[in-house]
Enzyme design. Sequence first.
Site, PDB file in Angstrom:
ATOM      1  N   TYR A 177      39.002   0.505   6.644  1.00 44.95           N
ATOM      2  CA  TYR A 177      38.576   1.643   7.451  1.00 44.95           C
ATOM      3  C   TYR A 177      38.927   1.401   8.920  1.00 44.95           C
ATOM      4  CZ  TYR A 177      35.689   2.626   3.305  1.00 44.95           C
ATOM      5  OH  TYR A 177      35.239   2.857   2.039  1.00 44.95           O
ATOM      6  N   GLY A 210      28.523   9.784   5.621  1.00 43.58           N
ATOM      7  CA  GLY A 210      29.177   9.426   6.867  1.00 43.58           C
ATOM      8  C   GLY A 210      28.724  10.307   8.013  1.00 43.58           C
TER       9      GLY A 210
END
Length: 330
Positions: free
Chosen positions: A57, A294
Amino acid sequence: MEYRTLGDTDLQLSAITYGAFAIGGNMWGGNETKDSIAAVHASLDNGVTTIDTAPFYGFGLSEELIGAAIKSKDRGKIQLLTKFGLVWDGSNQGKGEYFFDASENGRAIPVYKLTSKANIIKELEESLKRLGTDYIDLLQLHWPDATTPVDETMEALNTLISQGKIRAAGVSNYDLPLMKTAAKTTRLASNQVSYSMLNRGIEKDMVPYAIENNIGIIAYSPLERGLLTGKYFRDAALKADDHRNGYFGQFSADKVKAFLDSITPLAESKNASLSQLVLRWTTLQPGITIVLAGARNAAQATQNAQTMNLQLKADEVGFISRELEKVYAE
């Protein structure tokens, strides 16, 4: 907030867990450092104790941001979940299984799946440094790697547990045959898989297996990367390099919009957002241990965390499920 035991471990994880893919920036149209750190802080301030990330990520950026965000926090009250097995910097020296080309600043970056013992040890040390910690609560294989024997990977995880560098071992994106193969070598705590109202394939075999064997299921993409928030049917726009421009195409926009419209009055009656209603429904499904959500800023993180304040009666869960069936109807 509600806290749930992961499999047969002693890990107590927050039912809503902070998912840190988007703050990495790559594939999501960039990120803002200040906002990202504020999102982590807001999550912690609102009862979220569990953070899920991965080296891939942001090519390490997500882990670095989390490390910065928790530097002044009580590490013992935070559960860090990260992963291994995606290599992008060429250090695999031709080993591993080609996955896809990621993009950074318009440059294509080949990504390989590599879950060898040597690579696991290397990646773990890098993650520990970026996160600013000396142990990981749950270390997860990110994607299956056909070039590495499953038992080699699992034995390496056993070793890391015995060394105290990780508290538990899990996998991600494993199918049932791979779960059964891995079980011959190690005791997996969890499987992190894609699961949402629009993607319920695991209910057929993975959920029953997990329940029977006391293995946690960590659900990722429960909001289908924002589609189930409803905002992309209103005025939200995606940047050109956002992967969701293509991702959303797999769903029937008309059916999804009709479904969201049908459950909006219920959300409004609860003074909740659509995303909170969707997340709460997901946390109530059989076999689902925790749900990743998220957030790019403090407001989004606070809203996600407060999802667990929403109470749904059995008949309300049933209503949502019945409306959802219309999405699958021909």
